[in-house]
Scaffold this active site. Structure first.
Site, PDB file in Angstrom:
ATOM      1  N   LYS A  51       1.697  24.890  -3.496  1.00 22.59           N
ATOM      2  CA  LYS A  51       0.600  24.184  -3.063  1.00 22.59           C
ATOM      3  C   LYS A  51       0.757  22.704  -3.071  1.00 22.59           C
ATOM      4  CE  LYS A  51      -2.514  28.255  -4.500  1.00 22.59           C
ATOM      5  NZ  LYS A  51      -3.550  28.567  -5.394  1.00 22.59           N
ATOM      6  N   GLU A 103       4.342  40.292  -7.250  1.00 15.46           N
ATOM      7  CA  GLU A 103       2.944  40.076  -8.060  1.00 15.46           C
ATOM      8  C   GLU A 103       2.695  41.409  -8.339  1.00 15.46           C
ATOM      9  OE1 GLU A 103      -0.047  37.127  -6.413  1.00 15.46           O
ATOM     10  OE2 GLU A 103      -0.820  39.058  -5.900  1.00 15.46           O
ATOM     11  N   LYS A 122       3.423  39.549  -2.496  1.00 16.69           N
ATOM     12  CA  LYS A 122       2.152  39.395  -3.013  1.00 16.69           C
ATOM     13  C   LYS A 122       1.258  40.671  -2.199  1.00 16.69           C
ATOM     14  CE  LYS A 122       0.396  35.274  -3.167  1.00 16.69           C
ATOM     15  NZ  LYS A 122       0.284  35.053  -4.582  1.00 16.69           N
ATOM     16  N   ASP A 143      -0.964  38.614 -11.811  1.00 14.51           N
ATOM     17  CA  ASP A 143      -1.967  37.492 -11.114  1.00 14.51           C
ATOM     18  C   ASP A 143      -3.303  38.037 -11.656  1.00 14.51           C
ATOM     19  OD1 ASP A 143      -2.981  36.092  -9.211  1.00 14.51           O
ATOM     20  OD2 ASP A 143      -3.603  37.906  -8.184  1.00 14.51           O
ATOM     21  N   ARG A 195       0.783  -1.342  -0.029  1.00 15.23           N
ATOM     22  CA  ARG A 195      -0.129   0.086  -0.090  1.00 15.23           C
ATOM     23  C   ARG A 195       0.981   1.186  -0.048  1.00 15.23           C
ATOM     24  NH1 ARG A 195      -3.156   1.519  -2.882  1.00 15.23           N
ATOM     25  NH2 ARG A 195      -4.075  -0.417  -2.620  1.00 15.23           N
TER      26      ARG A 195
END
Length: 287
Positions: A143, A203, A175, A224, A108
């Protein structure tokens, strides 16, 4: 153990921790595979074949092999394809033979890993193909599942993509929240440069932010959530002074148009965040 190696990734530690989790080491009654130990004779041997049930791009076979070899160092394992190979449904990708208990206990963990990584590589390849003829490179993002970043970013490379920054340490990513606290694009970029950061990605989501970011010394601009028409204008304003990247609102239907605007990179979070597991099976035969 295999010679497989990814900078920053400890394969031995990953195998140890993953098997310990499945075996319940340190828990009351844990530390062993109760099913295999109670049903399978200790000296039983199996042969096994791992195969793809769908058309996929393979990734993670050396990691899967490491699980089996940890429990049976003498296990005979043949990797039939290399990571990064695109295979048709029904393709055998690994053959192995050895101790039956070891195979069942490692099965597994090995399958989970290769299914997940192959799923990422397969999705990445779909995005690369969807981009069409363009000079833009496909990038991943941060992410990723905690603890699996190095493996997931490896799978991105196997699918034909490229890696964005590996973490918070190897580049500054300014950002909107950083800009808001710093008081503006100019201030944020200059603070990063004054702190000695070499790679400063800024950004921008408006055309009027481009000049301040460039004048302050940003080494890359991330556009963005811009639509193709605005992206083309943004790329023209930058005029090759720094690399450019499109991000946000990008999927298989939109990536070709955004990649064709002249940006150097297109980044897509779902490559690692939302890739479905590849359908890969493992069948055993007693020897």
């Amino acid at each position: 153990m295999t010679a497989f190696s990814i900078p920053g990734f400890d394969l031995d530690a990953f195998v140890t921790a993953t098997l310990a989790e499945d075996l319940g080491e340190g828990l009351p009654g844990g530390g062993h595979d109760v099913t295999s130990e109670s049903v399978i004779p200790a000296d039983a041997r199996f042969s096994g074949t791992m195969d793809s049930r769908d058309a996929i791009t393979v990734a993670g076979l050396p990691v899967a092999a490491a699980f089996f070899r940890r429990l049976d160092p003498a296990m005979e394992i043949v990797l039939l394809v290399e990571d990064g190979t695109q295979v048709a449904p029904g393709t055998d990708v690994m053959r192995l033979s050895g101790n039956a208990r070891a195979m069942l206990t490692a099965e597994r963990a090995a399958l989970n890993t290769v299914q997940h990584l192959s799923g990422i590589a397969t999705l990445v390849r779909r995005y690369v193909d969807a981009m069409g003829e363009t000079r833009a490179k496909l990038l991943d993002t941060r992410k990723t599942i905690p603890g699996l970043r190095f493996l997931e970013k490896y799978a991105v490379r196997m699918g034909g993509g490229h890696n964005h920054r590996m973490g918070l340490w190897d580049a500054a990513m300014i950002k909107d929240n950083h800009v808001a606290v710093a008081g503006g694009v100019t201030q944020a970029v200059r603070r990063a440069l004054d702190a000695g950061v070499k790679a400063v990605i800024c950004e921008v989501d408006r055309i009027d932010q481009i000049a301040p970011a460039l004048d302050a010394g940003a080494t890359r601009l991330l556009f963005d959530n811009m639509e193709p028409d605005m992206l083309r204008k943004a790329v023209a304003l930058v005029a090759g002074r720094v690399p450019t990247e499109a991000s946000g609102g990008i999927n298989l239907d939109t990536i070709a148009a955004k990649a064709a605007t002249g940006v150097d990179y297109v980044s897509v979070g779902r490559l690692t965040q939302s890739a479905p597991a590849a359908d890969i099976g493992l069948d055993f035969t007693p020897l």
